[in-house]
Design a protein around this motif. Structure first.
Motif, short mmCIF file in Angstrom:
data_model
loop_
_atom_site.label_atom_id
_atom_site.label_comp_id
_atom_site.label_asym_id
_atom_site.label_seq_id
_atom_site.Cartn_x
_atom_site.Cartn_y
_atom_site.Cartn_z
N ALA A 49 0.85 -1.19 0.00
CA ALA A 49 0.00 0.00 0.00
C ALA A 49 0.88 1.23 0.00
N LEU A 50 0.53 2.20 -0.82
CA LEU A 50 1.32 3.42 -0.96
C LEU A 50 0.56 4.59 -0.32
N TYR A 51 1.26 5.32 0.57
CA TYR A 51 0.65 6.44 1.28
C TYR A 51 1.44 7.71 1.04
N ASP A 52 0.77 8.83 1.19
CA ASP A 52 1.43 10.13 1.23
C ASP A 52 2.11 10.24 2.60
N ALA A 53 3.45 10.37 2.61
CA ALA A 53 4.17 10.39 3.89
C ALA A 53 3.80 11.59 4.74
N ALA A 54 3.28 12.65 4.11
CA ALA A 54 2.87 13.82 4.87
C ALA A 54 1.51 13.63 5.53
N ARG A 55 0.79 12.56 5.14
CA ARG A 55 -0.53 12.25 5.69
C ARG A 55 -0.52 10.81 6.18
N PRO A 56 0.21 10.51 7.27
CA PRO A 56 0.36 9.12 7.71
C PRO A 56 -0.96 8.45 8.09
N ASP A 57 -1.96 9.25 8.45
CA ASP A 57 -3.25 8.67 8.83
C ASP A 57 -4.27 8.75 7.70
N GLY A 58 -3.82 9.20 6.53
CA GLY A 58 -4.75 9.32 5.41
C GLY A 58 -4.99 7.99 4.71
N GLU A 59 -5.88 8.03 3.74
CA GLU A 59 -6.17 6.84 2.94
C GLU A 59 -4.97 6.52 2.04
N ALA A 60 -4.85 5.24 1.69
CA ALA A 60 -3.77 4.84 0.79
C ALA A 60 -4.00 5.43 -0.60
N ILE A 61 -2.91 5.81 -1.25
CA ILE A 61 -2.99 6.29 -2.64
C ILE A 61 -3.28 5.12 -3.57
N ALA A 62 -2.60 4.00 -3.31
CA ALA A 62 -2.76 2.82 -4.16
C ALA A 62 -2.49 1.57 -3.34
N VAL A 63 -3.16 0.47 -3.71
CA VAL A 63 -2.92 -0.83 -3.08
C VAL A 63 -2.78 -1.87 -4.19
N PHE A 64 -1.89 -2.84 -3.93
CA PHE A 64 -1.67 -3.91 -4.91
C PHE A 64 -1.50 -5.22 -4.15
N ASP A 65 -2.36 -6.18 -4.43
CA ASP A 65 -2.26 -7.51 -3.82
C ASP A 65 -1.26 -8.33 -4.61
N VAL A 66 -0.18 -8.71 -3.93
CA VAL A 66 0.93 -9.42 -4.59
C VAL A 66 0.70 -10.92 -4.43
N ALA A 67 0.62 -11.63 -5.56
CA ALA A 67 0.38 -13.08 -5.53
C ALA A 67 1.56 -13.80 -6.16
N ALA A 68 1.86 -14.98 -5.63
CA ALA A 68 2.94 -15.79 -6.20
C ALA A 68 2.51 -16.29 -7.58
N GLU A 69 3.47 -16.28 -8.51
CA GLU A 69 3.18 -16.73 -9.86
C GLU A 69 3.47 -18.22 -10.03
N THR A 70 4.62 -18.66 -9.52
CA THR A 70 5.02 -20.06 -9.69
C THR A 70 5.01 -20.82 -8.37
N GLY A 71 5.02 -20.10 -7.26
CA GLY A 71 5.11 -20.76 -5.96
C GLY A 71 6.54 -20.96 -5.51
#
Length: 258
Positions: free
Chosen positions: A118-140
């Motif tokens: 999850a990517l956040y604005d460092a100046a707004r530590p309690d704010g909503e995330a700018i972006a989120v990405f669920d990382v999944a294994a491709e091959t295991g």
């Protein structure tokens, strides 16, 4: 200001308005779940590091510029987090992108549950995330993965969701971007002071040789003392014969009573 969270899919990107960002890796620990460590690589236009100092990880948690740094792990509810913070607009112009990666210890990413960046604005530590990405294994088989990358577009910065795995671990990932790893050394050996849960297996202690007992030597039977040789035997003293002419000398003053 309301920030819309972008749910990213692999290969997608989003523009960043923040001058500094905080990239937070989050996963659910448990039995059989490997520990996860965040890291970052600062790359030039040739997609390679300028020097080994451009690798920020558990044994080198802060870039010499101080603009990219790894923070301490935290427990958030039932999950663990590991965080990298970057001051994007202050980075040297020779830095074209910042790769955000994760490595696993004690297993592959197939066994890591609920991994997300999850990517956040460092100046707004309690704010909503700018972006989120669920990382999944491709091959295991992955033991390291590029979760995303921060990259320049003109005077602005963007974030891309990547999700590229490496079965060769953090060493393989780092060497692909120009990090030199000495033979016999490994970036998989974290410094305890870095706060990482990853720990290198200690070298096997040298096994001392088994103690051996000295051979048992039976005591020799006591022997009677040998008789001294004849020439060493003491001779009887001659009988004392007084001298009939012997007289005491006269007493001098030194013998006078005081």
């Amino acid at each position: 200001m309301t920030v819309m969270t972008h749910a990213m899919v692999k290969g997608s990107n989003v523009a960043l308005n923040a001058t500094a960002v905080r990239a937070v890796l989050r996963w659910t620990p448990g039995n059989g779940v490997p520990d996860v460590d965040a890291s970052a690589l600062l790359l030039g236009p040739d997609a390679r590091v300028r020097s080994d100092e451009d690798f920020v990880f558990y044994n080198q948690p802060r870039h010499p510029s101080g603009l990219v740094r790894r923070l301490a792990k935290q427990q958030v509810g039932e999950q663990l987090t590991d965080t990298v913070e970057a001051d994007l607009t202050a980075l040297d112009a020779s830095v074209d992108q910042v790769v955000l990666a994760a490595s696993s210890d004690g297993g592959t990413f197939e066994h890591v549950r609920d991994l997300r960046i999850a990517l956040y604005d460092a100046a707004r530590p309690d704010g909503e995330a700018i972006a989120v990405f669920d990382v999944a294994a491709e091959t295991g088989l992955e033991t390291a993965v590029i979760c995303g990358e921060l990259y320049r577009r003109g005077d602005a910065w963007k974030f891309r969701a990547v999700g590229q795995g490496y079965p060769t671990g953090l060493v393989g990932l780092a060497t692909d971007f120009g990090i030199s790893v000495d033979e016999g050394a490994s970036v998989e050996e974290p410094d305890a002071a870095a706060g990482s849960a990853v720990a290198a297996a200690p070298a096997a202690p040298a096994v001392p040789p088994a103690p051996t007992r000295p051979p048992v030597v039976p005591p020799r039977p006591a022997q009677p003392p040998a008789a001294p040789p004849a020439h060493a035997r003491p001779q009887p003293a001659a009988a004392f014969v007084p001298d009939p002419d012997f007289r005491l000398p006269p007493m001098g003053p030194q013998f006078a009573r005081r």
